[in-house]
Design an enzyme around this catalytic site. Structure first.
Site, PDB file in Angstrom:
ATOM      1  N   HIS A   1      -4.562  -4.852  -8.808  1.00  0.00           N
ATOM      2  CA  HIS A   1      -5.536  -3.898  -8.294  1.00  0.00           C
ATOM      3  C   HIS A   1      -6.935  -4.501  -8.426  1.00  0.00           C
ATOM      4  O   HIS A   1      -7.263  -5.071  -9.475  1.00  0.00           O
ATOM      5  CB  HIS A   1      -5.435  -2.580  -9.075  1.00  0.00           C
ATOM      6  CG  HIS A   1      -6.357  -1.532  -8.538  1.00  0.00           C
ATOM      7  ND1 HIS A   1      -6.087  -0.874  -7.345  1.00  0.00           N
ATOM      8  CD2 HIS A   1      -7.545  -1.070  -8.975  1.00  0.00           C
ATOM      9  CE1 HIS A   1      -7.094  -0.040  -7.103  1.00  0.00           C
ATOM     10  NE2 HIS A   1      -7.986  -0.133  -8.070  1.00  0.00           N
TER      11      HIS A   1
ATOM     12  N   ASN B   1       1.863  -4.945 -10.400  1.00  0.00           N
ATOM     13  CA  ASN B   1       0.934  -4.667  -9.294  1.00  0.00           C
ATOM     14  C   ASN B   1      -0.406  -5.318  -9.614  1.00  0.00           C
ATOM     15  O   ASN B   1      -0.761  -5.489 -10.781  1.00  0.00           O
ATOM     16  CB  ASN B   1       0.729  -3.154  -9.136  1.00  0.00           C
ATOM     17  CG  ASN B   1      -0.213  -2.829  -7.987  1.00  0.00           C
ATOM     18  OD1 ASN B   1      -0.108  -3.393  -6.891  1.00  0.00           O
ATOM     19  ND2 ASN B   1      -1.159  -1.923  -8.219  1.00  0.00           N
TER      20      ASN B   1
ATOM     21  N   GLU C   1       5.225   5.443 -12.336  1.00  0.00           N
ATOM     22  CA  GLU C   1       5.245   6.303 -11.154  1.00  0.00           C
ATOM     23  C   GLU C   1       3.871   6.884 -10.819  1.00  0.00           C
ATOM     24  O   GLU C   1       3.708   7.539  -9.806  1.00  0.00           O
ATOM     25  CB  GLU C   1       6.316   7.393 -11.284  1.00  0.00           C
ATOM     26  CG  GLU C   1       6.055   8.453 -12.341  1.00  0.00           C
ATOM     27  CD  GLU C   1       6.301   7.979 -13.771  1.00  0.00           C
ATOM     28  OE1 GLU C   1       6.521   6.768 -13.999  1.00  0.00           O
ATOM     29  OE2 GLU C   1       6.248   8.823 -14.669  1.00  0.00           O
TER      30      GLU C   1
ATOM     31  N   MET D   1       0.818  -1.202   0.000  1.00  0.00           N
ATOM     32  CA  MET D   1       0.000   0.000   0.000  1.00  0.00           C
ATOM     33  C   MET D   1       0.861   1.265   0.000  1.00  0.00           C
ATOM     34  O   MET D   1       0.664   2.156   0.825  1.00  0.00           O
ATOM     35  CB  MET D   1      -0.961  -0.027   1.185  1.00  0.00           C
ATOM     36  CG  MET D   1      -1.991  -1.144   1.058  1.00  0.00           C
ATOM     37  SD  MET D   1      -2.676  -1.316  -0.609  1.00  0.00           S
ATOM     38  CE  MET D   1      -4.324  -1.841  -0.264  1.00  0.00           C
TER      39      MET D   1
ATOM     40  N   GLU E   1      -8.223 -12.590  -8.459  1.00  0.00           N
ATOM     41  CA  GLU E   1      -6.885 -12.019  -8.281  1.00  0.00           C
ATOM     42  C   GLU E   1      -5.858 -13.138  -8.169  1.00  0.00           C
ATOM     43  O   GLU E   1      -4.768 -13.077  -8.752  1.00  0.00           O
ATOM     44  CB  GLU E   1      -6.832 -11.154  -7.008  1.00  0.00           C
ATOM     45  CG  GLU E   1      -7.626  -9.867  -7.091  1.00  0.00           C
ATOM     46  CD  GLU E   1      -7.406  -8.991  -5.866  1.00  0.00           C
ATOM     47  OE1 GLU E   1      -6.256  -8.830  -5.434  1.00  0.00           O
ATOM     48  OE2 GLU E   1      -8.405  -8.472  -5.326  1.00  0.00           O
TER      49      GLU E   1
HETATM   50  C1  GAR Z   1      -5.885  -7.113  -2.819  1.00  0.00           C
HETATM   51  O1  GAR Z   1      -7.277  -7.068  -3.023  1.00  0.00           O
HETATM   52  C2  GAR Z   1      -5.177  -6.220  -3.810  1.00  0.00           C
HETATM   53  O2  GAR Z   1      -5.754  -6.225  -5.081  1.00  0.00           O
HETATM   54  C3  GAR Z   1      -5.325  -4.875  -3.153  1.00  0.00           C
HETATM   55  O3  GAR Z   1      -5.094  -5.125  -1.791  1.00  0.00           O
HETATM   56  C4  GAR Z   1      -5.520  -6.445  -1.483  1.00  0.00           C
HETATM   57  C5  GAR Z   1      -4.389  -7.173  -0.795  1.00  0.00           C
HETATM   58  O4  GAR Z   1      -4.809  -8.429  -0.344  1.00  0.00           O
HETATM   59  N1  GAR Z   1      -4.405  -3.911  -3.692  1.00  0.00           N
HETATM   60  C6  GAR Z   1      -4.702  -2.636  -3.911  1.00  0.00           C
HETATM   61  O5  GAR Z   1      -5.775  -2.133  -3.636  1.00  0.00           O
HETATM   62  C7  GAR Z   1      -3.583  -1.823  -4.550  1.00  0.00           C
HETATM   63  N2  GAR Z   1      -4.069  -0.574  -5.063  1.00  0.00           N
HETATM   64  P1  GAR Z   1      -3.767  -9.545   0.034  1.00  0.00           P
HETATM   65  O6  GAR Z   1      -2.791  -8.904   1.045  1.00  0.00           O
HETATM   66  O7  GAR Z   1      -4.574 -10.628   0.683  1.00  0.00           O
HETATM   67  O8  GAR Z   1      -3.052 -10.000  -1.196  1.00  0.00           O
END
Ligand code: GAR
Length: 202
Positions: free
Chosen positions: A109, A107, A142, A90, A174
């Site tokens: 998302h 990454n 970036e 994050m 994901e």
């Molecule tokens: C996931 O849903 C990922 O897509 C999101 O955080 C979560 C992490 O879960 N990422 C974002 O929002 C980035 N902008 P995890 O720690 O269980 O993989």
């Protein structure tokens, strides 16, 4: 053998899915060389330790972005990382960080970018009332949630959904999408034309 470096800040379920696909050979010729968290209390870093992986905490709190990024990049380079995977990391990367690994940072998302970038993408999509959402794996530049798209997966938004059931449905995808994207990038049979990732003819 390609060295993966995982960066995370929390739960780490995407990291676990990647680790399992590496272990089972679904992501061939690769190993997880290091898992880095910017938070000591991230569940994902505990899981990495339990799995016997090289797990490093590099706290970001109270540090300027570039100072922290330099420490993280040093850890990645020490471990000869070929591909950096942000998995619920994050933090926005500085331009300097991005330049250290050109087209070598991914990454994930939880929305169909360019819709709903930033925090709480699933809640944003739910509140907006879209009927379809999903997840995106993309190269990192970036700008926030912005680089060229590698893989997207869609999921329906059902009348019976709340934010949690929707987020869970997206998360399942994901876990599939990230490993697929890593395979594509490690295989290297693509080119980027403008923003479009297309299969190369080589
Ligand atoms: C996931 O849903 C990922 O897509 C999101 O955080 C979560 C992490 O879960 N990422 C974002 O929002 C980035 N902008 P995890 O720690 O269980 O993989």
């Amino acid at each position: 053998m390609k060295n993966l470096g995982i960066l995370l800040s929390g739960r780490g379920s995407n990291f676990i899915a990647i680790a399992e696909n590496v272990a089972s050979g679904n992501i061939p010729d690769s190993r997880i060389a290091v898992v880095v968290s910017n938070r000591a209390d991230a569940q994902g870093i505990e899981t990495a330790r339990q799995r016997g992986l090289n797990a490093v905490v590099i706290p970001s709190k109270g540090k300027a972005r570039e100072e922290h990024d330099r420490e993280v990049v040093a850890a990645l380079k020490e471990n000869k990382v070929d591909l950096v995977c942000l998995a619920g990391y994050m933090r926005l990367l500085s331009l300097w960080f991005v330049q250290q690994f050109p087209q070598r940072i991914l990454n994930i998302h939880p929305s169909l970018l360019p819709s709903f970038p930033g925090l709480e993408a699933q809640e944003q999509a739910f509140a907006y009332g879209v009927k379809v959402t999903g997840c995106t794996v993309h190269f990192v530049d970036e700008e926030l949630d912005h680089g060229a798209i590698i893989v997207q997966k869609t999921v329906p938004v059902l009348d019976s959904d709340d934010e949690e059931t929707l987020a869970a449905r997206i998360l399942e995808q994901e876990h599939v999408a990230y490993s697929e994207a890593i395979r594509i990038v490690l295989e290297g049979k693509f080119e980027i034309v403008g923003r479009r990732l297309v299969g190369s003819k080589r």
